[in-house]
Design a protein around this motif. Sequence first.
Motif, mmCIF file in Angstrom:
data_model
loop_
_atom_site.group_PDB
_atom_site.id
_atom_site.type_symbol
_atom_site.label_atom_id
_atom_site.label_comp_id
_atom_site.label_asym_id
_atom_site.label_seq_id
_atom_site.Cartn_x
_atom_site.Cartn_y
_atom_site.Cartn_z
ATOM 1 N N GLY A 131 12.066 -11.053 25.115
ATOM 2 C CA GLY A 131 11.827 -12.098 25.926
ATOM 3 C C GLY A 131 10.224 -11.937 26.890
ATOM 4 N N GLN A 132 9.234 -10.478 26.349
ATOM 5 C CA GLN A 132 7.538 -10.494 26.606
ATOM 6 C C GLN A 132 7.337 -11.634 25.551
ATOM 7 N N LEU A 133 7.548 -11.410 24.677
ATOM 8 C CA LEU A 133 6.699 -12.368 24.040
ATOM 9 C C LEU A 133 6.772 -13.786 23.587
ATOM 10 N N MET A 134 8.296 -14.032 24.382
ATOM 11 C CA MET A 134 8.485 -14.804 24.586
ATOM 12 C C MET A 134 8.208 -16.134 25.311
ATOM 13 N N ALA A 135 8.037 -14.983 26.534
ATOM 14 C CA ALA A 135 7.211 -15.063 27.861
ATOM 15 C C ALA A 135 5.857 -15.558 27.109
#
Length: 320
Positions: A131-135
Amino acid sequence: MADPEVDTPAATAVVEAASTDRRLAPAIINDSVLARVRSGVDELTGALRRVADHVLSDPEAAARSTIVELAERSGTSPATITRFCRAMGFDGYADLRLGIAAETGRARSAGWTVDIGREILPGDPLDRVLGQLMAADTRAMHDTAALLDLAEVERAAVALAGAGRVTIVGAGGSALVGQEMQLSLHRIGVAAWAWNDVHDGLASAALLGEGDVALGISYTGQTRETVEMLAEAGSRGATTVALTGFPRSALAELADVVLLTASQSTSFRPDALSARHPQLVVLDLLYIAVAQRTHDRAHAAFRRTAQAVGGHKATTATSA
């Protein structure tokens, strides 16, 4: 709080340079205020840098603050905030504040703020890491689109479409990005070579001339070997293109055409690594722009190359 740096000649020079540098024009035209700040933060010093760091650390709080509150929280003065606004291309603090508020609102509704700025910890589950990488990548793509000057992309595409020879140079991860571009151009009949060794790159650059193109890739724009190779190409009369994250870097200063990208670093992925996806998007856009301008030749070349390798694809057995 007293702000002794605000009226120094160095601070004034930074503001004037940021306000007039043509490399910042794309960011002023587009709507990503935070991308504008990120791209220029390393050029700021002293009090102006403290304002930029504070805005980037908590943009939502900055959007809610009055000019006096922002000055107090950043340890500067209202006069410095006004100078900072001008450096970022705004007439005054009200425009800056509205721009930040609009951008953070869009980011919140799109989910871009999830975990951005939070360090990835050793015990984090993979779903949170994902989720952090996508954001982070989504924000970096958005910022890159805001920073990118499409007129510069057009200039680069025209030069590449008519080039007799294209040399692509970079080091480390930038070299890998350059190889992707070389493969794309090669498939549509553009004579392109990618080099990551400074000796080979300099030799290739020395053979370029008018009508040829050299593309240098470096996120910081300060990689000495890449700067040297692009400078050699320019001295021979080739059109030089820089893909970088810093509009006043050494690489950008010597290039005829500058394509800007943004990044959003995370744990284990500093800026230079997190810049890869935005760099690839910009180069994909440039590749397609070249293909559009050489449509018949590109279409024929792509068809022939696809046919040439088609026989090496595995066939799937089907039952009767």
